[in-house]
Design a protein around this motif. Structure first.
Motif, PDB file in Angstrom:
ATOM      1  N   SER A 412      98.869 -31.714  23.064  1.00 55.98           N
ATOM      2  CA  SER A 412      98.646 -33.415  22.725  1.00 55.98           C
ATOM      3  C   SER A 412      98.740 -33.996  24.125  1.00 55.98           C
ATOM      4  O   SER A 412      97.929 -34.814  24.164  1.00 55.98           O
ATOM      5  CB  SER A 412      99.849 -33.433  21.708  1.00 55.98           C
ATOM      6  OG  SER A 412      99.497 -32.905  20.574  1.00 55.98           O
ATOM      7  N   ALA A 416      95.815 -36.361  25.294  1.00 60.44           N
ATOM      8  CA  ALA A 416      96.233 -37.835  25.659  1.00 60.44           C
ATOM      9  C   ALA A 416      96.085 -38.434  26.982  1.00 60.44           C
ATOM     10  O   ALA A 416      95.254 -39.355  27.464  1.00 60.44           O
ATOM     11  CB  ALA A 416      97.915 -38.297  25.343  1.00 60.44           C
ATOM     12  N   ILE A 470      88.210 -35.275  21.464  1.00 62.50           N
ATOM     13  CA  ILE A 470      89.722 -35.556  21.037  1.00 62.50           C
ATOM     14  C   ILE A 470      90.215 -35.291  19.551  1.00 62.50           C
ATOM     15  O   ILE A 470      91.033 -34.707  19.063  1.00 62.50           O
ATOM     16  CB  ILE A 470      90.006 -36.934  21.454  1.00 62.50           C
ATOM     17  CG1 ILE A 470      89.989 -36.992  23.023  1.00 62.50           C
ATOM     18  CG2 ILE A 470      91.579 -37.265  21.227  1.00 62.50           C
ATOM     19  CD1 ILE A 470      90.305 -38.310  23.854  1.00 62.50           C
ATOM     20  N   ASP A 471      89.031 -35.846  18.795  1.00 62.79           N
ATOM     21  CA  ASP A 471      89.495 -35.851  17.260  1.00 62.79           C
ATOM     22  C   ASP A 471      89.365 -34.356  16.830  1.00 62.79           C
ATOM     23  O   ASP A 471      90.380 -33.842  16.025  1.00 62.79           O
ATOM     24  CB  ASP A 471      88.234 -36.499  16.512  1.00 62.79           C
ATOM     25  CG  ASP A 471      88.427 -38.009  16.526  1.00 62.79           C
ATOM     26  OD1 ASP A 471      89.552 -38.444  16.759  1.00 62.79           O
ATOM     27  OD2 ASP A 471      87.581 -38.872  16.008  1.00 62.79           O
ATOM     28  N   LYS A 474      92.465 -32.523  17.737  1.00 68.00           N
ATOM     29  CA  LYS A 474      93.524 -32.727  16.823  1.00 68.00           C
ATOM     30  C   LYS A 474      93.498 -32.167  15.603  1.00 68.00           C
ATOM     31  O   LYS A 474      94.372 -31.679  15.066  1.00 68.00           O
ATOM     32  CB  LYS A 474      93.578 -34.256  16.798  1.00 68.00           C
ATOM     33  CG  LYS A 474      94.290 -34.991  18.109  1.00 68.00           C
ATOM     34  CD  LYS A 474      94.686 -36.510  18.039  1.00 68.00           C
ATOM     35  CE  LYS A 474      93.517 -37.497  17.679  1.00 68.00           C
ATOM     36  NZ  LYS A 474      93.916 -38.929  17.650  1.00 68.00           N
ATOM     37  N   GLU A 481      96.368 -37.245  11.680  1.00 68.26           N
ATOM     38  CA  GLU A 481      97.170 -38.150  11.209  1.00 68.26           C
ATOM     39  C   GLU A 481      96.222 -39.150  10.416  1.00 68.26           C
ATOM     40  O   GLU A 481      95.504 -39.882  11.257  1.00 68.26           O
ATOM     41  CB  GLU A 481      98.188 -38.664  12.037  1.00 68.26           C
ATOM     42  CG  GLU A 481      99.301 -37.744  12.509  1.00 68.26           C
ATOM     43  CD  GLU A 481     100.274 -38.316  13.414  1.00 68.26           C
ATOM     44  OE1 GLU A 481     100.601 -39.674  13.129  1.00 68.26           O
ATOM     45  OE2 GLU A 481     100.336 -37.618  14.546  1.00 68.26           O
ATOM     46  N   ARG A 526      89.715 -46.377   8.766  1.00 69.83           N
ATOM     47  CA  ARG A 526      88.815 -46.229   9.966  1.00 69.83           C
ATOM     48  C   ARG A 526      88.027 -44.922   9.784  1.00 69.83           C
ATOM     49  O   ARG A 526      87.003 -44.686  10.105  1.00 69.83           O
ATOM     50  CB  ARG A 526      89.712 -46.229  11.016  1.00 69.83           C
ATOM     51  CG  ARG A 526      89.010 -46.502  12.282  1.00 69.83           C
ATOM     52  CD  ARG A 526      89.962 -46.968  13.524  1.00 69.83           C
ATOM     53  NE  ARG A 526      90.977 -45.714  13.621  1.00 69.83           N
ATOM     54  CZ  ARG A 526      91.205 -45.063  14.663  1.00 69.83           C
ATOM     55  NH1 ARG A 526      90.932 -45.685  15.719  1.00 69.83           N
ATOM     56  NH2 ARG A 526      92.011 -43.917  14.773  1.00 69.83           N
ATOM     57  N   ARG A 527      88.808 -43.859   9.253  1.00 66.99           N
ATOM     58  CA  ARG A 527      88.312 -42.630   9.053  1.00 66.99           C
ATOM     59  C   ARG A 527      87.052 -42.612   8.054  1.00 66.99           C
ATOM     60  O   ARG A 527      85.790 -42.034   8.409  1.00 66.99           O
ATOM     61  CB  ARG A 527      89.209 -41.547   8.594  1.00 66.99           C
ATOM     62  CG  ARG A 527      90.303 -41.487   9.576  1.00 66.99           C
ATOM     63  CD  ARG A 527      90.017 -40.503  10.613  1.00 66.99           C
ATOM     64  NE  ARG A 527      90.995 -40.195  11.676  1.00 66.99           N
ATOM     65  CZ  ARG A 527      90.833 -39.541  12.938  1.00 66.99           C
ATOM     66  NH1 ARG A 527      89.463 -39.496  13.370  1.00 66.99           N
ATOM     67  NH2 ARG A 527      91.812 -39.093  13.526  1.00 66.99           N
ATOM     68  N   GLN A 530      84.083 -44.360   9.509  1.00 69.90           N
ATOM     69  CA  GLN A 530      83.648 -43.177  10.656  1.00 69.90           C
ATOM     70  C   GLN A 530      82.853 -42.128   9.801  1.00 69.90           C
ATOM     71  O   GLN A 530      81.815 -42.136  10.385  1.00 69.90           O
ATOM     72  CB  GLN A 530      84.780 -42.637  11.139  1.00 69.90           C
ATOM     73  CG  GLN A 530      84.485 -41.554  12.525  1.00 69.90           C
ATOM     74  CD  GLN A 530      85.745 -40.850  12.964  1.00 69.90           C
ATOM     75  OE1 GLN A 530      86.834 -41.065  12.732  1.00 69.90           O
ATOM     76  NE2 GLN A 530      85.301 -39.981  13.923  1.00 69.90           N
TER      77      GLN A 530
ATOM     78  N   LEU B  54     100.026 -46.808  29.034  1.00 71.23           N
ATOM     79  CA  LEU B  54     100.359 -45.583  29.906  1.00 71.23           C
ATOM     80  C   LEU B  54     100.492 -46.172  31.456  1.00 71.23           C
ATOM     81  O   LEU B  54      99.481 -46.580  31.999  1.00 71.23           O
ATOM     82  CB  LEU B  54      99.136 -44.635  29.946  1.00 71.23           C
ATOM     83  CG  LEU B  54      99.406 -43.509  29.001  1.00 71.23           C
ATOM     84  CD1 LEU B  54      98.214 -42.391  28.954  1.00 71.23           C
ATOM     85  CD2 LEU B  54     100.678 -42.508  29.275  1.00 71.23           C
ATOM     86  N   ALA B  85      92.846 -42.674  21.544  1.00 68.02           N
ATOM     87  CA  ALA B  85      93.465 -41.030  21.463  1.00 68.02           C
ATOM     88  C   ALA B  85      94.368 -41.172  20.517  1.00 68.02           C
ATOM     89  O   ALA B  85      93.876 -40.325  19.287  1.00 68.02           O
ATOM     90  CB  ALA B  85      93.627 -40.748  22.661  1.00 68.02           C
ATOM     91  N   MET B  86      95.441 -41.679  20.355  1.00 65.71           N
ATOM     92  CA  MET B  86      96.493 -41.692  19.570  1.00 65.71           C
ATOM     93  C   MET B  86      96.288 -42.492  18.525  1.00 65.71           C
ATOM     94  O   MET B  86      96.583 -43.648  18.701  1.00 65.71           O
ATOM     95  CB  MET B  86      97.735 -41.819  20.317  1.00 65.71           C
ATOM     96  CG  MET B  86      97.736 -40.864  21.597  1.00 65.71           C
ATOM     97  SD  MET B  86      97.800 -39.161  21.032  1.00 65.71           S
ATOM     98  CE  MET B  86      97.429 -38.397  22.415  1.00 65.71           C
ATOM     99  N   VAL B  87      96.264 -41.992  17.433  1.00 57.94           N
ATOM    100  CA  VAL B  87      96.285 -42.588  16.032  1.00 57.94           C
ATOM    101  C   VAL B  87      97.296 -43.356  15.628  1.00 57.94           C
ATOM    102  O   VAL B  87      97.532 -44.620  15.336  1.00 57.94           O
ATOM    103  CB  VAL B  87      96.018 -41.598  14.916  1.00 57.94           C
ATOM    104  CG1 VAL B  87      96.162 -42.198  13.377  1.00 57.94           C
ATOM    105  CG2 VAL B  87      94.817 -41.231  14.988  1.00 57.94           C
TER     106      VAL B  87
END
Lengths: 638, 123
Positions: A412, A416, A470-471, A474, A481, A526-527, A530, B54, B85-87
């Protein structure tokens, strides 16, 4: 109730039965036997009495014989002797001559040696009468007429005993012992005799100790009672006592008769011809019987008690004690479960066998118990081991999990970081390209604008590639999430229509939307957007002519379905399987522009995360329908 | 005209943001670390802060919290610039005291407009 009590009760019962048996049967048996014994004994006594009586009479007889041969008494000249032939009671006076006096003295001597003889006398053919003592009354008296004289005279040379006769001058009843005086020619000239009164005889008899309370009676051959306890019964006939049994009594030598108050045991004197009898009262026999029974019972009871005591002692030692021991051991084992008990197996017989069997049983149980314990211990050890093993494995797994999780965290962080690191330069590339293209720093010619546009397009493609990667990483890490919130799907689709309708039109395609005015949804807006964007973009991309249609509605079972239908080139059946794979490109290279190869794969994963999925129906050359299905409320599901 | 504090460690991005906002006529204060940003926020009292998340040293969240703890006047609006990147970033930023949220990379055509909207809503 313990064994000892039972044994005692059994003995008590036996004792009671024996006592009842003895009490009930013994009297009858004893009565007969007792009677026999007593009558036997009585007969002995009677013989004894007879002997004494015979002695008495024989002595009297002998002495009378002695008298009869006495010279003085034999004197022939009896002219001077007393005579009562013409005696007058008023005027009679005794006067003795010398000879008579001498005779009287001899007679007195005789009398003194025979206490039961009350008088000694002598009668002569002349009618004179000499007597040892004076008569009670000097009445006229002829001896020759008297029974004693007649008996003697009729039996010369013998001593005779008369039947009882009553005295002339006294109330006494006497029997006379008489013998005749004979001369050389055997001519009787007188009779000598001695009188024994029955009262004296009775006194004599009663002096003989018969040993018990029986009444002795003496009866002559005619049935006249000569002696007895009751003086008033003397000289009466025995039939007053015996009644109907008189005949039997008189005609048998000896026997036993049952009278009113007792038994009469009798015996006939062989010498005298008299019957000697003894009346034994019933009470005496009963008393004897009772005594016998009492003694027997006492003996039996003592014997039984002794037997009981001995049996109980023996029982106690050979049965009860060993059994109690066994019982005690059983009780201890039952209570404490301790099998280490001492068991006495020294008894013999059944008890010993029982004890040994019991011991063997306990041994077997102990062996089995030990085996069981051993097995249990082994099992326990194994279990402990198992726990250890499990704990070990668990800790290994935990460590592995920890490692995996830390790897996940690293991943992760890596994602990131990479995202940031890649995006930062892209930020300035896209940003500055945009600034330049906006001609803020200064005007551009057409070629410059075209080339910068290409830079911006490539940068944006690169950005979307990065985003998709990235998706996917994850999603594959399971760390997707989903955001949550309420939104109207109708709004979302309208927005997509606004964005993409222009693109479709540029491609010469129709763009239609069929849906209700509002579709409330709770989930990650959002998903959802998408995924639908991805499907619609694809549809536009792979359709040359015709139209793209979006249909959306609730299914009624808690799901939402959004279908995107195109009239495009369609998908070969064999390619359908590969459709949702990452980086799968089933299309000709010229079609690839702007695609990452990750879109459908990512969309499928997102749809799955929302509790649904994406399905496709397609026919090559006719077009395809992609249906995106997801939960109306993903909140509730999680 | 507004005074805008930009906290950003990358020179290119700082330049881009500064260029766009200066070009739009705003006054820019720059900080390249979280600590410096907090310090300048409290000393300069800018109208709005653009906070990169960041950062070397303390990150944007921490810096925002420190500003919120220290400031005495009306809170300064803070717009977080986060990665896509981070939800959880957006929610986290808002919960820690940020006023708004703009995803990077920024769109140069709409960026200035967005910032001005935040400023307007704060007035």
């Amino acid at each position: 109730m313990n064994l000892r009590t039972k044994v005692i009760i059994i003995y008590i019962c036996i004792t009671l039965m024996v006592v009842i048996l003895i009490g009930g049967v013994l009297p009858t048996a004893l009565q007969k036997q007792n009677l026999e014994t007593i009558s036997e004994k009585s007969l002995d006594e009677l013989r004894h009495i007879n002997f004494a009586l015979s002695n008495l009479v024989n002595e009297a007889k002998y002495d009378v014989h002695e008298l009869s041969i006495n010279d003085i008494l034999r004197t022939r000249d009896d002219s001077g002797f007393t005579t009562f032939l013409d005696a007058d009671e008023e005027t009679f006076r005794y006067s003795y001559g010398d000879t008579e006096k001498e005779i009287i003295e001899i007679m007195m001597d005789y009398q003194s040696t025979h206490p039961s003889v009350n008088s000694v006398y002598m009668g002569r053919e002349s009618g004179t009468f000499v007597r040892s003592c004076e008569r009670a009354r000097p009445t006229a008296y002829d001896p020759r007429e008297r029974p004693w004289y007649i008996l003697g005279k009729e039996n010369p040379g013998e001593v005779m005993v008369t039947d009882p006769y009553r005295s002339v001058t006294t109330p006494d009843v006497n029997i006379g012992v008489v013998t005749a005086l004979t001369d050389d020619q055997n001519e009787v000239y007188g009779v000598v005799g001695a009188d024994i009164t029955l009262v004296n005889l009775t006194n004599y008899i009663s002096k003989i100790d018969v040993g018990h309370e029986g009444e002795v009676i003496l009866v002559d051959g005619n049935g006249v009672i000569l002696a007895g306890r009751d003086p008033s019964g003397l000289y009466t006939n025995v039939s007053t006592i015996l009644g109907g049994q008189t005949e039997t009594f008189l005609n048998t030598e000896e026997g036993v008769l049952v009278l009113n108050g007792g038994y009469l045991v009798y015996y006939t004197s062989p010498e005298l011809g008299w019957k000697v009898g003894e009346i034994i009262p019933f009470e005496y026999i009963n008393k004897k019987i009772n005594e016998s029974i009492g003694k027997t019972l006492l003996f039996v009871i003592i014997a039984l008690i002794l037997l009981s005591v001995i049996t109980i002692i023996v029982f106690s030692h050979t049965i009860i004690k060993p059994l109690s021991g066994l019982t005690e051991v059983s009780r201890k084992i039952a209570e404490s479960g301790d099998l280490d008990q001492e068991i006495d197996t020294t008894s013999t017989g059944e008890i010993g066998t029982l004890a040994r069997s019991f011991k063997a049983m306990v041994e077997k149980i102990r062996t089995e118990e030990e085996a069981r314990k051993k097995a249990f211990n082994e099992l326990e050890n194994y279990r402990d081991n198992l726990e250890d093993l499990v704990a070990e494995r668990t800790s290994e797994l935990e460590a592995a999990k920890e490692k995996a999780e830390s790897a996940d965290r690293l991943k992760s962080v890596f994602i990131a970081t990479m995202s940031h690191e890649l995006r930062t330069p892209l930020n300035s590339i896209i940003g500055f390209t945009g600034v330049v293209l906006q001609e803020i720093p200064g005007p551009l010619n057409d070629e410059q604008k075209k080339q910068l546009g290409m830079v911006r397009g490539s940068a944006r493609h690169l950005l979307s590639l990065i985003n998709d990667i990235i998706d996917i990483s994850k999603i594959e890490a399971g760390t997707v999430e989903l955001g949550s919130g309420e939104f109207d799907l109708a709004d979302v689709i309208s927005e997509i229509k606004n964005i993409l309708e222009e693109n479709a039109r540029q491609e010469g395609l129709g763009f239609e939307v069929n849906m209700p005015d509002t579709i409330p949804v709770t989930g990650d807006e959002r998903r959802v957007k998408q995924v639908i964007m991805n499907l619609v973009t694809n549809a536009i991309k792979f359709t040359d002519k015709g139209s793209v249609t979006i249909s959306a509605d609730e299914t009624g079972d808690g799901f939402i379905e959004v279908s995107v239908t195109d009239t495009g080139i369609g998908i070969k059946e064999e390619d359908l399987k590969q459709l949702f794979r990452a980086f799968s490109r089933i299309l000709t290279p010229e079609r690839v522009t702007g695609g990452t190869g990750l879109g459908l794969y990512l969309s499928q994963r997102i749809a799955e995360a929302m509790g649904g999925g994406i399905t496709v129906m397609s026919r090559e050359g006719e077009g395809s329908t992609f249906t995106f299905r997801f939960l109306k409320n993903t909140e509730e599901e999680r | 005209m507004a005074r805008i504090l930009i906290i950003e460690d990358t020179i290119e991005n700082m330049y881009l943001t500064t260029y766009l906002l200066t070009n739009a006529g705003h006054e820019i204060i720059q900080a390249t670390t979280g600590e410096e940003g907090v310090e300048k926020a409290l000393s300069e009292h800018p109208d709005i802060i653009l906070m990169d998340i960041l950062l070397p040293g303390i990150d944007g969240y921490e810096a925002t919290m420190r500003i919120r703890e220290a400031e005495t006047d009306k809170p300064i609006p803070v717009v977080a610039l986060t990665s896509y990147a981070m939800v959880g970033d957006r929610e986290k930023a808002l919960s820690l005291g940020c006023t708004g949220y703009i995803e990077k990379p920024i769109d140069p055509e709409t960026f200035v407009k967005k910032i001005e909207e935040f400023l307007k809503s704060e007035e």
